[in-house]
Design a protein around this motif. Structure first.
Motif, PDB file in Angstrom:
ATOM      1  N   LEU A  89       0.976  -0.976  -0.120  1.00 38.52           N
ATOM      2  CA  LEU A  89       0.014  -0.006  -0.007  1.00 38.52           C
ATOM      3  C   LEU A  89       0.903   1.181   0.182  1.00 38.52           C
ATOM      4  O   LEU A  89       0.771   2.504  -0.705  1.00 38.52           O
ATOM      5  N   ARG A  90       2.249   0.977   0.471  1.00 43.31           N
ATOM      6  CA  ARG A  90       2.445   2.584   1.114  1.00 43.31           C
ATOM      7  C   ARG A  90       3.577   2.672  -0.579  1.00 43.31           C
ATOM      8  O   ARG A  90       3.622   3.370  -1.107  1.00 43.31           O
ATOM      9  N   TYR A  91       3.732   1.465  -1.325  1.00 44.47           N
ATOM     10  CA  TYR A  91       4.664   2.017  -2.828  1.00 44.47           C
ATOM     11  C   TYR A  91       3.470   1.395  -3.762  1.00 44.47           C
ATOM     12  O   TYR A  91       3.469   1.808  -4.585  1.00 44.47           O
ATOM     13  N   SER A  92       1.474   1.920  -3.376  1.00 43.54           N
ATOM     14  CA  SER A  92       0.680   1.696  -4.211  1.00 43.54           C
ATOM     15  C   SER A  92      -0.038   2.435  -4.404  1.00 43.54           C
ATOM     16  O   SER A  92      -0.709   3.812  -5.213  1.00 43.54           O
ATOM     17  N   VAL A  93      -1.123   2.567  -3.548  1.00 40.23           N
ATOM     18  CA  VAL A  93      -1.830   3.519  -2.978  1.00 40.23           C
ATOM     19  C   VAL A  93      -1.335   4.879  -2.840  1.00 40.23           C
ATOM     20  O   VAL A  93      -2.261   5.838  -3.109  1.00 40.23           O
ATOM     21  N   MET A  94      -0.258   5.065  -1.406  1.00 40.76           N
ATOM     22  CA  MET A  94      -0.049   5.869  -1.295  1.00 40.76           C
ATOM     23  C   MET A  94       0.755   7.192  -2.356  1.00 40.76           C
ATOM     24  O   MET A  94      -0.058   8.246  -2.117  1.00 40.76           O
ATOM     25  N   PRO A  95       1.159   6.990  -3.173  1.00 45.18           N
ATOM     26  CA  PRO A  95       1.552   7.446  -3.982  1.00 45.18           C
ATOM     27  C   PRO A  95       0.527   8.224  -5.063  1.00 45.18           C
ATOM     28  O   PRO A  95       0.106   9.064  -5.323  1.00 45.18           O
ATOM     29  N   ILE A  96      -0.615   7.652  -5.230  1.00 35.20           N
ATOM     30  CA  ILE A  96      -1.749   7.266  -6.787  1.00 35.20           C
ATOM     31  C   ILE A  96      -2.016   8.400  -5.475  1.00 35.20           C
ATOM     32  O   ILE A  96      -2.417   9.476  -6.486  1.00 35.20           O
ATOM     33  N   PHE A 136       9.766   6.126  -0.816  1.00 35.33           N
ATOM     34  CA  PHE A 136       8.418   6.603  -0.862  1.00 35.33           C
ATOM     35  C   PHE A 136       8.704   7.612  -2.252  1.00 35.33           C
ATOM     36  O   PHE A 136       7.832   8.120  -3.394  1.00 35.33           O
ATOM     37  N   TYR A 137       9.513   8.439  -2.063  1.00 31.74           N
ATOM     38  CA  TYR A 137       9.954   9.422  -3.109  1.00 31.74           C
ATOM     39  C   TYR A 137      10.345   8.966  -4.371  1.00 31.74           C
ATOM     40  O   TYR A 137       9.411   9.262  -5.239  1.00 31.74           O
ATOM     41  N   ASP A 138      10.698   7.821  -4.708  1.00 36.24           N
ATOM     42  CA  ASP A 138      11.214   7.012  -5.800  1.00 36.24           C
ATOM     43  C   ASP A 138       9.518   7.199  -6.438  1.00 36.24           C
ATOM     44  O   ASP A 138       9.654   7.362  -7.449  1.00 36.24           O
ATOM     45  N   SER A 139       8.638   6.301  -5.306  1.00 41.00           N
ATOM     46  CA  SER A 139       7.595   5.775  -5.982  1.00 41.00           C
ATOM     47  C   SER A 139       6.985   7.130  -6.348  1.00 41.00           C
ATOM     48  O   SER A 139       5.809   7.462  -7.329  1.00 41.00           O
ATOM     49  N   VAL A 140       6.382   8.432  -5.978  1.00 37.01           N
ATOM     50  CA  VAL A 140       5.631   9.673  -6.171  1.00 37.01           C
ATOM     51  C   VAL A 140       6.131  10.285  -7.043  1.00 37.01           C
ATOM     52  O   VAL A 140       5.593  10.135  -8.048  1.00 37.01           O
ATOM     53  N   VAL A 141       7.615   9.985  -7.770  1.00 37.13           N
ATOM     54  CA  VAL A 141       8.517  10.744  -8.261  1.00 37.13           C
ATOM     55  C   VAL A 141       8.179   9.526 -10.248  1.00 37.13           C
ATOM     56  O   VAL A 141       7.942  10.385 -10.843  1.00 37.13           O
ATOM     57  N   SER A 142       8.603   8.853  -9.773  1.00 41.67           N
ATOM     58  CA  SER A 142       7.763   7.569 -10.413  1.00 41.67           C
ATOM     59  C   SER A 142       6.480   7.569 -11.315  1.00 41.67           C
ATOM     60  O   SER A 142       6.298   7.355 -12.545  1.00 41.67           O
ATOM     61  N   PHE A 143       6.071   8.171 -10.387  1.00 38.85           N
ATOM     62  CA  PHE A 143       3.872   8.524 -11.071  1.00 38.85           C
ATOM     63  C   PHE A 143       3.967   9.518 -11.658  1.00 38.85           C
ATOM     64  O   PHE A 143       2.777   9.814 -11.586  1.00 38.85           O
ATOM     65  N   LEU A 144       4.709  10.376 -11.338  1.00 36.51           N
ATOM     66  CA  LEU A 144       4.118  11.762 -11.956  1.00 36.51           C
ATOM     67  C   LEU A 144       3.675  11.798 -13.925  1.00 36.51           C
ATOM     68  O   LEU A 144       2.999  13.022 -13.611  1.00 36.51           O
ATOM     69  N   VAL A 165       0.022   0.454 -16.122  1.00 36.31           N
ATOM     70  CA  VAL A 165       1.837   0.209 -15.816  1.00 36.31           C
ATOM     71  C   VAL A 165       2.658   1.559 -15.262  1.00 36.31           C
ATOM     72  O   VAL A 165       3.696   0.826 -14.228  1.00 36.31           O
ATOM     73  N   GLY A 166       2.368   2.215 -15.091  1.00 32.93           N
ATOM     74  CA  GLY A 166       2.645   3.137 -13.702  1.00 32.93           C
ATOM     75  C   GLY A 166       2.380   2.610 -12.371  1.00 32.93           C
ATOM     76  O   GLY A 166       3.672   3.251 -11.695  1.00 32.93           O
ATOM     77  N   VAL A 167       1.331   1.948 -12.341  1.00 32.70           N
ATOM     78  CA  VAL A 167       1.296   1.576 -10.351  1.00 32.70           C
ATOM     79  C   VAL A 167       1.897   0.333 -10.538  1.00 32.70           C
ATOM     80  O   VAL A 167       2.803   0.375  -9.318  1.00 32.70           O
ATOM     81  N   VAL A 168       2.155  -0.116 -11.497  1.00 27.50           N
ATOM     82  CA  VAL A 168       3.240  -2.008 -11.430  1.00 27.50           C
ATOM     83  C   VAL A 168       4.719  -0.963 -11.035  1.00 27.50           C
ATOM     84  O   VAL A 168       5.232  -1.427 -10.029  1.00 27.50           O
ATOM     85  N   VAL A 169       4.923  -0.242 -11.869  1.00 26.94           N
ATOM     86  CA  VAL A 169       6.079   0.289 -12.030  1.00 26.94           C
ATOM     87  C   VAL A 169       6.733   1.598 -10.200  1.00 26.94           C
ATOM     88  O   VAL A 169       7.383   0.974  -9.830  1.00 26.94           O
ATOM     89  N   ILE A 170       5.640   2.060 -10.052  1.00 26.16           N
ATOM     90  CA  ILE A 170       6.114   2.441  -9.220  1.00 26.16           C
ATOM     91  C   ILE A 170       5.976   1.725  -7.958  1.00 26.16           C
ATOM     92  O   ILE A 170       6.539   1.945  -6.606  1.00 26.16           O
ATOM     93  N   LEU A 171       5.180   0.634  -7.502  1.00 25.33           N
ATOM     94  CA  LEU A 171       5.258  -0.518  -6.948  1.00 25.33           C
ATOM     95  C   LEU A 171       6.558  -1.536  -6.885  1.00 25.33           C
ATOM     96  O   LEU A 171       7.880  -1.439  -5.390  1.00 25.33           O
TER      97      LEU A 171
END
Length: 177
Positions: free
Chosen positions: A65-72, A98-106, A148-154
């Motif tokens: 959840l930390r690297y999928s739901v939270m960044p989304i 977490f920063y990596d996940s967020v920045v990757s989802f932008l 694909v972004g969700v999979v990548v950020i996770l």
């Protein structure tokens, strides 16, 4: 003289094209962005900031959840660059991941929620324009980017967290020696 005349005509033409593009944004994408942003803040107000805060704290406890739901949620609700502030809910050693996940989802979020990162909108629209010229659907591209972004950020979040914890352990081991 012919070259100077050509330069003058095309130099002004560049600014005319820029003005036309600006006008199209003001009558097209800008109202859309404002309405989407207003909708997001209305949903937060309707649900209640306290409940949203509680849900984010719950998500921060679990890696998936930390690297999928939270960044989304952070990107969609707070947009770039405020999305990084959700990092206050994670432990110190989890912040880089977490920063990596967020920045990757932008970028992947831009197709469905263009207000989330307006700076990436130009990149996405350029790609979408090429996809549409090739005969494919822009909405299909947006959904695929998002998924694909969700999979990548996770994946990035998990890998970055493991690397960070490994490096912290290695550093503390070296400090003791």
């Amino acid at each position: 003289m012919k070259y100077i005349e050509w330069f003058g005509k095309n130099f002004i033409g560049l600014f005319e094209a820029g003005g036309e593009q600006f006008t199209s944004f003001m009558t097209g994408i800008v109202p859309l962005l404002i309405v989407l942003l207003t909708f997001t803040y209305s949903v937060i107000a309707f649900i209640g900031e306290e409940r949203v805060d509680k849900a984010i704290r719950y998500c921060s406890k679990y890696m998936i959840l930390r690297y999928s739901v939270m960044p989304i949620l952070s990107v969609m609700m707070l947009t770039n660059p405020m999305a990084y502030t959700f990092g206050k809910f994670v432990k110190e050693e989890e912040k880089p991941a977490f920063y990596d996940s967020v920045v990757s989802f932008l970028h992947p979020v831009t197709g469905l929620f263009p207000y989330a990162n307006a700076g990436e909108l130009f990149v996405y629209l350029g790609i979408a324009n090429g996809v549409m010229k090739a005969g494919y659907s822009q909405s299909s591209l947006a959904v695929r980017y998002f998924l694909v972004g969700v999979v990548v950020i996770l994946m990035r979040g998990i890998v970055t967290e493991k690397l960070t914890k490994f490096l912290i352990a290695k550093e503390s081991k070296n400090a003791k020696a």
